[in-house]
Design a protein around this motif. Structure first.
Motif, short mmCIF file in Angstrom:
data_model
loop_
_atom_site.label_atom_id
_atom_site.label_comp_id
_atom_site.label_asym_id
_atom_site.label_seq_id
_atom_site.Cartn_x
_atom_site.Cartn_y
_atom_site.Cartn_z
N ALA A 226 88.41 -2.65 -14.72
CA ALA A 226 88.63 -2.64 -16.17
C ALA A 226 90.11 -2.68 -16.51
O ALA A 226 90.49 -3.14 -17.60
CB ALA A 226 87.97 -1.42 -16.79
N ARG A 227 90.97 -2.20 -15.61
CA ARG A 227 92.40 -2.17 -15.88
C ARG A 227 93.09 -3.50 -15.59
O ARG A 227 94.26 -3.67 -15.91
CB ARG A 227 93.06 -1.07 -15.06
N LEU A 228 92.39 -4.42 -14.98
CA LEU A 228 93.00 -5.69 -14.64
C LEU A 228 93.16 -6.55 -15.89
O LEU A 228 92.36 -6.47 -16.82
CB LEU A 228 92.14 -6.43 -13.61
N PRO A 229 94.16 -7.44 -15.91
CA PRO A 229 94.30 -8.36 -17.05
C PRO A 229 93.20 -9.40 -17.03
O PRO A 229 92.55 -9.65 -16.00
CB PRO A 229 95.68 -8.98 -16.84
N SER A 255 84.97 -6.46 -21.81
CA SER A 255 83.60 -6.00 -21.52
C SER A 255 83.03 -5.15 -22.63
O SER A 255 81.81 -4.98 -22.70
CB SER A 255 83.60 -5.23 -20.20
N ALA A 256 83.89 -4.60 -23.49
CA ALA A 256 83.40 -3.78 -24.60
C ALA A 256 82.84 -4.62 -25.74
O ALA A 256 82.18 -4.09 -26.63
CB ALA A 256 84.52 -2.88 -25.11
N LEU A 257 83.10 -5.93 -25.75
CA LEU A 257 82.60 -6.80 -26.81
C LEU A 257 81.12 -7.13 -26.57
O LEU A 257 80.64 -7.11 -25.43
CB LEU A 257 83.42 -8.09 -26.86
N PRO A 258 80.38 -7.46 -27.62
CA PRO A 258 78.96 -7.85 -27.46
C PRO A 258 78.86 -9.15 -26.64
O PRO A 258 79.52 -10.13 -26.91
CB PRO A 258 78.48 -8.07 -28.90
N ARG A 259 78.02 -9.14 -25.62
CA ARG A 259 77.89 -10.28 -24.72
C ARG A 259 77.28 -11.49 -25.41
O ARG A 259 77.59 -12.63 -25.05
CB ARG A 259 77.03 -9.90 -23.51
N THR A 260 76.42 -11.26 -26.38
CA THR A 260 75.72 -12.39 -27.01
C THR A 260 76.65 -13.29 -27.80
O THR A 260 76.34 -14.47 -28.00
CB THR A 260 74.62 -11.85 -27.94
N SER A 276 80.97 -11.84 -12.21
CA SER A 276 81.46 -11.91 -10.83
C SER A 276 82.43 -10.78 -10.53
O SER A 276 82.46 -10.25 -9.42
CB SER A 276 82.13 -13.26 -10.58
N LEU A 277 83.21 -10.37 -11.54
CA LEU A 277 84.19 -9.32 -11.31
C LEU A 277 83.58 -7.93 -11.45
O LEU A 277 83.83 -7.05 -10.62
CB LEU A 277 85.34 -9.48 -12.30
N LEU A 278 82.77 -7.71 -12.48
CA LEU A 278 82.24 -6.37 -12.75
C LEU A 278 80.97 -6.08 -11.98
O LEU A 278 80.80 -4.96 -11.46
CB LEU A 278 81.99 -6.21 -14.25
#
Length: 602
Positions: A226-229, A255-260, A276-278
């Motif tokens: 989460a801390r990565l740019p 990641s805090a934004l709505p995925r839809t 892929s990252l999370l």
């Protein structure tokens, strides 16, 4: 595991310069002298020479990619300026990948897209990907394994940043952006002062190894990512700029934004890279070598001294492997044959016991073998063609069997393969097109016999100095993805002239003043001018061994080089027709105040 080589083109150029200064010997990074600013330029059709790459020292002085090279002189007058050669960067990177198979059997180049990622200035691989499942335990843990890998690259003069994670996306993001600021500072210090890189700590400090990131084993622990740019998601410049305008800088904010709502504004690739990252979504590592299933082995019941037995065994192996390749619709690009050897037991029966033990312990190492390798420039599963190339290796002086050593086993493996390419035949192919397959096979045979570096073709560079306008490179190489190019594909280019027709080649006429000589000297040689006319132009020259009057003179053609090529060259070229019938190409050097011979017209 992801191995990132920061500023890869600059590191490669620096190591190449250090090896050239030391006579080709590999240099340790601790003993390397400061390299200073490095500029690599490319030719832009509209803007001329522009900067393709600048190392950290050059960037601190204000040099940025895509800047006109003419503006870099006042900023970095002492810079090492070279033409950008992505082919050389890729070949050295592939060589490192092949050598890194001592750590993992599955090694490949980092995956890249057709568009340049944010945070990168060049669309070229700058790192390696390794599948190390189950391997770190053999080295005492992941931290210790990372230390071994980093020390291995450091011994070869390269600075690396490593990451071990559950997926390709996680390892790539951590390796490229977890320690980016500290890596850039260390690169700057290394370039300016030649200071040694950080040494590998002992076993007690292995967990604190710098620039080795180890992701948590639990997939739910995403705090490190989460801390990565957002550049760690391998996004293109347009998508990254949109996110920056919205104030989104880190992966946690995204990641805090709505995925839809994300796919409609940024496309589907954003969610794929985020998962892929999370979440550790799996991605395939495209290994430089195919599956090891393309391997056949035979152990003889009794050792044989006969070369024919080995040749027959290799023929049987190639017949079996050719059938497998045909089913896979692939062709071999590299074949390796390992012939296991042992000392002739009959010859040693008459040797004294002490002498025999001495010879066995000193001159007969364990696992003695003769390795035969052939490389092809066009994928092929033709058994006869592969066997013909392998017979050339068997006939070489390096393969010796029958006297001291006998063969006890043969292993044949296809270490590199590629899909077969098919071309629909044309109704009106000329002879030039018709014989391309034969030419490609000829290149294969010559490369096996003489070596890859001996079968070359000229490549033209945009350099005003005639002696620097070309270079000889192997007839095939590596693409950006690490795949080998094909000789047949290179030969598929339309020729400048079809030899079935009588149309002349387009170009300057024989009497054109800008016509270049058919024979260009490797380096200009001094030309003795015995007498000059009233315009201080040659009237009598000494060529080849006697004074010869000049019948006619055409020119001048002014050629000047830029500051980035070293000392500026100013030349006036002339074409001289001599009384003895010779045509020569010479110039007046304004710096040396002398005449030089540079070419001969046939």
């Amino acid at each position: 595991m992801c191995i990132w080589l920061p500023n890869w083109p600059g590191q490669r150029a620096s190591v190449a310069k250090s090896q050239a200064d030391s006579g080709g010997e590999p240099t340790d990074s601790n003993a390397r002298a400061p390299v200073g600013p490095i500029l690599l330029f490319r030719r832009d059709p509209r803007r001329g020479n522009v900067v393709a790459f600048a190392n950290q020292t050059a960037r601190r002085r204000g040099v940025l990619p895509h800047m006109p090279l003419s503006q870099c002189g006042p900023l970095c007058p002492e810079a090492l300026v070279q033409e950008y050669q992505p082919q050389q960067d890729l070949e050295v990177l592939v060589t490192l990948a092949e050598a890194a198979q001592c750590f993992s059997p599955i090694v490949g180049l980092e995956p890249i897209d057709s568009e340049v990622w944010a945070g990168r200035s060049l669309p070229e691989p700058q790192g390696l990907m390794l599948d190390i499942t189950g391997i770190p335990d053999l080295f005492g843990g992941e931290s210790r394994f990372g230390s071994w890998v980093r020390q291995w690259f450091r011994d070869r003069g390269f600075l690396t940043s490593l990451a071990i994670a559950n997926s390709v996306g996680q390892a790539w993001g951590l390796a490229n952006y977890m320690f980016r600021k500290s890596v850039q500072d260390r690169l700057l210090d290394w370039e300016n002062r030649g200071s040694p890189l950080a040494t590998v700590p002992d076993e007690s400090d292995a967990a604190h190894e710098p620039w080795i990131a180890i992701a948590p084993a639990e997939e739910t622990d995403t705090g490190m990512f989460a801390r990565l740019p957002i550049e760690s998601l391998r996004l293109d410049l347009v998508t990254t700029a949109k996110l920056h305008r919205l104030g989104i800088r880190t992966v946690g904010q995204l990641s805090a934004l709505p995925r839809t709502a994300l796919p409609s504004r940024f496309g589907d690739r954003l969610l794929q890279r985020l998962d892929s990252l999370l979440s550790g979504a799996s991605e395939t590592i495209r290994s430089l070598h195919p599956s090891p299933d393309l391997c056949v082995e035979r152990i003889y019941e009794y050792s044989t001294p006969h070369r024919g037995d080995v040749e027959a065994t290799i023929g049987e192996h190639l017949l079996h492997l050719s059938g497998q390749l045909k089913l896979l619709d692939q062709g071999a690009l590299r074949v390796v044959c390992r012939v296991a050897l042992e000392r002739n037991a009959i010859e040693l029966q008459g040797v004294d016991g002490d002498k025999q033990r001495c010879e066995s312990s000193t001159s007969t190492p364990a696992g003695t073998a003769s390795v035969l390798q052939i490389s092809l420039y066009q994928p092929s599963y033709d058994r006869e063609h592969l066997l013909w190339l392998m017979q050339m290796q068997l006939d070489s002086p390096a393969f010796q069997i029958g006297d001291v050593y006998w063969a006890k086993g043969v292993t044949t493996q296809i270490t590199m393969a590629a899909p077969m390419t098919w071309k629909q035949p044309s109704l009106f192919d000329s002879d030039t097109v018709k014989h391309r397959d034969a030419i490609a096979k000829l290149v294969d045979q010559l490369s096996v016999r003489l070596g890859r570096e001996q079968v070359v073709a000229p490549v033209v560079f945009s350099n005003p100095a005639p002696e620097w306008t070309y270079a000889w490179v192997p007839m095939t190489g590596w693409r950006r993805t690490g795949e080998e190019q094909e000789t047949k594909r290179k030969l598929r280019r339309a020729p400048r002239r079809d030899y079935q027709s009588e149309s002349p080649i387009a170009g300057p006429s024989p009497h054109h003043v800008w016509r270049r000589p058919s024979r260009l000297l490797g380096s200009p040689t001094p030309l003795q001018v015995t007498e000059c006319d009233e315009k201080q132009l040659p009237a009598i020259v000494r060529y080849p061994m006697a004074n010869t009057p000049v019948r006619s003179l055409q020119g001048p053609e002014r050629i000047e080089t830029g500051w980035w090529y070293g000392a500026m060259q100013q030349r006036d070229y002339y074409r001289l027709q001599l009384e003895n019938g010779a045509w020569i190409w010479c110039y007046w050097d304004y710096r040396q105040k002398a005449w030089y011979l540079h070419g001969i017209f046939d």
